[in-house]
Design a protein around this motif. Structure first.
Motif, short mmCIF file in Angstrom:
data_model
loop_
_atom_site.label_atom_id
_atom_site.label_comp_id
_atom_site.label_asym_id
_atom_site.label_seq_id
_atom_site.Cartn_x
_atom_site.Cartn_y
_atom_site.Cartn_z
N SER A 18 39.06 26.65 29.64
CA SER A 18 38.20 26.52 30.81
C SER A 18 38.95 26.89 32.08
O SER A 18 38.33 27.14 33.11
CB SER A 18 37.67 25.09 30.94
N GLU A 154 43.51 51.24 43.08
CA GLU A 154 44.92 51.12 43.45
C GLU A 154 45.68 52.39 43.07
O GLU A 154 45.54 52.89 41.96
CB GLU A 154 45.56 49.92 42.75
N ARG A 188 43.80 51.33 47.81
CA ARG A 188 44.90 50.47 48.23
C ARG A 188 46.18 51.08 47.67
O ARG A 188 46.32 51.21 46.47
CB ARG A 188 44.69 49.05 47.71
N THR B 9 38.96 24.42 39.52
CA THR B 9 39.22 25.86 39.49
C THR B 9 37.93 26.53 39.02
O THR B 9 36.95 25.87 38.75
CB THR B 9 40.33 26.18 38.48
N LYS B 10 37.97 27.82 38.93
CA LYS B 10 36.81 28.51 38.38
C LYS B 10 36.69 28.14 36.91
O LYS B 10 37.67 27.91 36.24
CB LYS B 10 37.00 30.02 38.50
N ASN B 11 35.49 28.08 36.42
CA ASN B 11 35.28 27.78 35.01
C ASN B 11 35.30 29.10 34.24
O ASN B 11 34.39 29.91 34.37
CB ASN B 11 33.94 27.05 34.84
N LEU B 12 36.35 29.29 33.45
CA LEU B 12 36.51 30.57 32.74
C LEU B 12 35.38 30.83 31.77
O LEU B 12 34.95 31.97 31.60
CB LEU B 12 37.85 30.59 32.00
N CYS B 13 34.91 29.79 31.11
CA CYS B 13 33.84 29.99 30.12
C CYS B 13 32.59 30.54 30.79
O CYS B 13 31.91 31.42 30.26
CB CYS B 13 33.52 28.68 29.40
N ALA B 16 33.16 34.17 31.87
CA ALA B 16 33.22 35.10 30.74
C ALA B 16 31.84 35.57 30.31
O ALA B 16 31.70 36.62 29.69
CB ALA B 16 33.92 34.43 29.56
N LYS B 17 30.81 34.80 30.65
CA LYS B 17 29.45 35.18 30.20
C LYS B 17 29.06 36.54 30.73
O LYS B 17 28.47 37.36 30.04
CB LYS B 17 28.45 34.12 30.63
N LYS B 18 29.36 36.77 32.04
CA LYS B 18 29.03 38.10 32.58
C LYS B 18 30.27 38.99 32.67
O LYS B 18 30.17 40.19 32.73
CB LYS B 18 28.40 37.94 33.98
N GLY B 19 31.44 38.40 32.67
CA GLY B 19 32.67 39.17 32.58
C GLY B 19 33.35 39.54 33.87
O GLY B 19 34.11 40.47 33.92
N GLY B 22 35.60 42.71 38.26
CA GLY B 22 36.47 43.86 38.01
C GLY B 22 37.21 44.39 39.20
O GLY B 22 37.79 45.48 39.15
N GLU B 23 37.24 43.66 40.32
CA GLU B 23 37.86 44.21 41.52
C GLU B 23 39.28 43.70 41.76
O GLU B 23 39.91 44.03 42.76
CB GLU B 23 36.99 43.91 42.76
N CYS B 24 39.81 42.90 40.86
CA CYS B 24 41.19 42.39 41.01
C CYS B 24 42.16 43.54 41.25
O CYS B 24 42.06 44.59 40.64
CB CYS B 24 41.66 41.71 39.72
N GLN B 25 43.14 43.29 42.08
CA GLN B 25 44.19 44.28 42.29
C GLN B 25 44.91 44.55 40.96
O GLN B 25 45.29 43.61 40.26
CB GLN B 25 45.20 43.71 43.29
N GLU B 44 38.76 38.90 44.79
CA GLU B 44 38.03 39.94 45.51
C GLU B 44 36.52 39.79 45.37
O GLU B 44 35.77 40.53 45.99
CB GLU B 44 38.41 41.32 44.95
#
Lengths: 298, 49
Positions: A18, A154, A188, B9-13, B16-19, B22-25, B44
């Motif tokens: 989680s 990037e 970037r 924190t963010k709930n990973l589960c 994950a449903k939508k995934g 995708g903008e992370c460095q 992001e």
């Protein structure tokens, strides 16, 4: 799946699936350690046995604590099931063919002759070469064409020593900026450099266009100069440290990394980290050498 | 008595449903993987702002 440990006076429990992070007291720590492997009665009686005096921890505390663990489990924040494995293939398919970042070897050559270079002095065991603007432009176009719906793209200028081809670096950045809006992209850039060719132009350009700069420095002068020498065999430390300090100061002390490499020659590399801190650098990345049998030039 | 302090924190589960967006460095020189990790990146995602 959980991971629990004690550090710095804290009892930490990480719930991997989680992403939850918990700071727990000693009773909770012990209950959590037993929770999955034993039933409630077994856990509670083990706790009552351990916290037998009952002065600070009462039986009621133990029951209450167990309930709190159950509530977190029910809320999906503790012992969350691993549902990722089955969806891994599906998630991967969603982004098949999408390219979001490129590392551009803008210069397959270098003005240093570091004995340990993983890129064999920038040439990658081939011929020295400088990237033409046309090839670089095609690379940026390729990135845009294959980036799908990603907006943040990037691009890292790498090598060899990128500043040996600084003109093309500038031209490529200008090109990217000229087409960003039209394609709804945000470029970037990062620049990695050994520092020898940093001057005021580079500093000004980097501050304007580079999201990050990666500066190669191994720490203490004698350690750095053991490997990082030029073709005349002279160390580079004294030339680059003032340039790095000027660049970092001009960047307001952020959005940079000092990139150090440690080897068998300095297992006491904490002293190199200390040296970098003493020089005023706070953003540090220190990594072990990834090659083998590099002997210093004498 | 509260025995467990949960840092939200963010709930990973859920994500994950939508995934994810995708903008992370993803900037990562081949010799410098530690310059880019979740510890030093800002999220992001427009949704989380």
């Amino acid at each position: 799946m959980i991971h629990q440990y004690k550090l710095g006076g804290y009892n930490i429990v990480l719930d991997i699936c989680s992403g939850s992070v918990h700071a727990v007291d000693d009773v909770a720590y012990d209950i959590i350690a037993m929770f999955e492997g034993s039933d409630k009665e077994t856990v509670i009686s083990a706790m009552k046995e351990k916290y037998v005096d009952g002065i600070e921890i009462t039986d009621a505390d133990i029951d209450e604590c167990y309930q709190q663990v159950e509530q977190l489990r029910d809320a999906g924040k503790l012992f969350a099931p691993d549902t990722f494995e089955p969806m891994a293939g599906e998630l991967k398919n969603k982004t098949r063919g999408v390219v979001k970042a490129l590392c551009i070897h803008i210069a397959h050559t270098c003005n240093l002759n570091c004995a340990y270079c993983f890129a064999s002095q920038g040439k990658y065991q081939g011929e020295r070469a400088i990237m033409s603007y046309e090839v670089g432009k095609r690379a940026l176009d390729f990135l845009i064409e294959n980036s799908g719906t990603r907006r943040n793209l990037e691009v890292d200028f790498f090598g060899g020593e990128p500043l040996m081809n600084f003109e093309v670096v500038k031209q490529l950045v200008a090109y990217a900026r000229s087409v960003e809006k039209e394609h709804n992209k945000n470029f970037r850039f990062t620049l990695t450099t050994n520092g020898l060719l940093i001057d005021d132009d580079v500093i000004e350009f980097a501050n304007k266009e580079m999201s990050n700069v990666v500066l190669s420095l191994d720490g203490r002068k004698e350690i750095h100069d053991r490997y990082r020498v030029d073709y005349a065999g002279n160390g580079s430390w004294e030339r680059i440290v003032p340039k790095f300090r000027k660049l970092v100061e001009a960047r307001g002390g952020k959005n940079y990394y000092m990139r150090g490499t440690f080897t068998h020659a300095n297992p006491d590399f904490l002293n190199d980290i200390k040296q970098m801190l003493d020089l005023g650098f706070t953003e540090l990345s220190m990594e072990p050498l990834s090659a083998h049998r590099a002997t210093p030039r004498s | 008595m509260k025995h467990i302090e949960t840092i939200e924190t963010k709930n990973l589960c859920e994500s994950a449903k939508k995934g994810g967006c995708g903008e992370c460095q993803t900037s990562c020189q081949s010799a410098c993987k530690t310059s880019c990790g979740i510890a030093n990146q800002q999220c992001e995602s427009k949704e989380s702002k």
